[in-house]
Scaffold this active site. Structure first.
Site, short mmCIF file in Angstrom:
data_model
loop_
_atom_site.label_atom_id
_atom_site.label_comp_id
_atom_site.label_asym_id
_atom_site.label_seq_id
_atom_site.Cartn_x
_atom_site.Cartn_y
_atom_site.Cartn_z
CB CYS A 122 3.99 -7.01 2.86
SG CYS A 122 5.34 -5.89 2.41
CG HIS A 223 2.11 -3.52 5.77
ND1 HIS A 223 2.59 -4.64 6.41
CD2 HIS A 223 3.05 -3.16 4.86
CE1 HIS A 223 3.79 -4.95 5.93
NE2 HIS A 223 4.08 -4.07 4.99
CD GLU A 225 0.01 -5.47 8.67
OE1 GLU A 225 1.23 -5.20 8.59
OE2 GLU A 225 -0.68 -5.77 7.68
#
Length: 279
Positions: A122, A223, A225
Site C-alpha cells: 500500500c 492489502h 495481509e
C-alpha cells in the site's frame, strides 16, 4: 548443529508507525507500533518478524541494520509527502510524516543495494515508486470517477485485478484475475526508474509493481495481509528471505550493483535533519 533449508527461520524487518497512541498502561504516548495483521502471515510462513521504528538516518546505521536482515517489509499507512515527487499537496492528502518517509526511503534504497528481499504494501508500494523517481495520483476519485478503491471507516473493498502473466508476482499468486482487498485513495502514476507494473484494475489503476533487477522486490497496492485464506505472497517472500540467509552461509562472489542507477547509489544513506522533539 548443521543448518538445513527446512529449519531456517529468516529474520524479516518491518518498519512501523510512530504516532500518538492511547494505552491502558502508559496513557497517551508517542509509540512505535504495527497492526498484528502484518505479523501473522510472516510467522505463518516461517519468518521471524522484527519491528523497525522510525528514527534519524545516521551514516552507517542503515547499512549495518539491513545487512542483518534477511528480508524487509514496508507496510501501509499515511500518504507519502507529495514534495518527494515534486507536487503540491492535494486537499485530500494526509499531513506528511517526514521522519517516517526518510527512514523508510533509506531502508528501501539499502535493501535494493544489498539485494535483500523487499515487499512493500500500500503506502510502501507508493514509497518504493517515489524512491525510484516515480510519481503518484494523489486522489483517485478525480482520476477514475468513483471512490470504490477506498470505502472509508477502515473497511476493505474487494475488487478484481489482472496480473501480468510473465511477472514475478504471477509466479507467486497466479495469473488469473484476483479479487483483492483495497483501501487506498492514491496510486502509482509515472513509474520509477527500473520498475515495471505487474497488476492493474479494470480502470488501469496500477495495483502492483516490481523491480526486475533485484532478486525479489515487489510493491503491492492492495492489502495481502488481509487475505487470511491465502498467504501465498508472504510464503514466497519468506522463502526468498530464507534463500538470502542461506547464501550468506556459502562462499559466493561479491554481489554486483551495476544494474542500480548511479544517481540512486550516491544517495543510499541520505542525511536527515530532524528536531529531537520529533522522536
Amino acid at each position: 548443529m548443521e543448518t538445513t533449508d527446512a529449519v531456517v527461520k529468516p529474520v524479516i524487518g518491518l518498519s512501523t508507525y510512530l504516532e500518538q497512541a492511547g494505552t491502558a498502561g502508559c496513557g497517551d504516548v508517542s509509540a512505535a507500533f504495527l497492526p498484528e495483521t502484518y505479523l501473522a502471515p510472516i510467522i505463518a510462513a516461517g519468518g521471524i518478524p522484527a519491528l523497525l521504528p522510525p528514527q534519524p538516518v545516521a551514516a552507517g546505521v542503515i547499512e549495518v541494520l539491513v545487512s542483518r536482515l534477511d528480508g524487509l517489509l514496508i507496510p501501509g499507512g499515511w500518504d507519502v509527502d507529495p514534495a518527494l515527487y515534486g507536487q503540491e499537496p492535494h486537499p485530500a492528502t494526509d499531513q506528511p510524516r517526514p521522519e517516517r518517509d526518510a527512514w523508510e526511503q533509506a531502508l528501501i534504497r539499502e535493501a535494493i543495494r544489498q539485494d535483500i528481499p523487499l515487499l512493500c504494501i500500500c503506502r510502501g508500494e507508493q514509497l518504493l515508486n517515489v524512491t525510484l523517481g516515480g510519481t503518484l495520483h494523489q486522489h483517485l476519485p478525480e482520476v477514475v470517477g468513483h471512490g470504490q478503491h477506498q470505502l472509508g471507516g477502515f473497511q476493505y473493498n474487494r475488487i478484481p485485478v489482472e496480473v501480468r502473466p510473465e511477472s514475478q508476482l504471477s509466479q507467486l499468486i497466479g495469473a488469473d484475475v484476483q479479487m483483492v482487498p483495497v483501501a487506498h485513495h492514491q496510486a502509482v502514476d509515472k513509474l520509477g526508474d527500473g520498475l515495471v507494473a505487474s497488476a492493474w484494475t479494470e480502470e488501469q489503476v496500477v495495483e502492483a509493481i516490481e523491480y526486475p533487477a533485484a532478486t525479489f522486490a515487489l510493491g503491492i497496492q492492495w492489502h495481502p495481509e488481509e487475505l487470511t485464506e491465502d498467504y501465498a505472497l508472504f510464503q514466497g517472500f519468506v522463502e526468498a528471505a530464507r534463500a538470502k540467509y542461506l547464501t550468506r552461509l556459502r562462499p559466493a562472489a561479491a554481489p554486483s550493483v551495476a544494474a542500480v542507477p548511479a544517481s540512486f547509489l550516491q544517495d543510499s544513506t541520505p542525511a536527515m535533519s530532524v528536531h529531537p522533539e520529533a522522536f
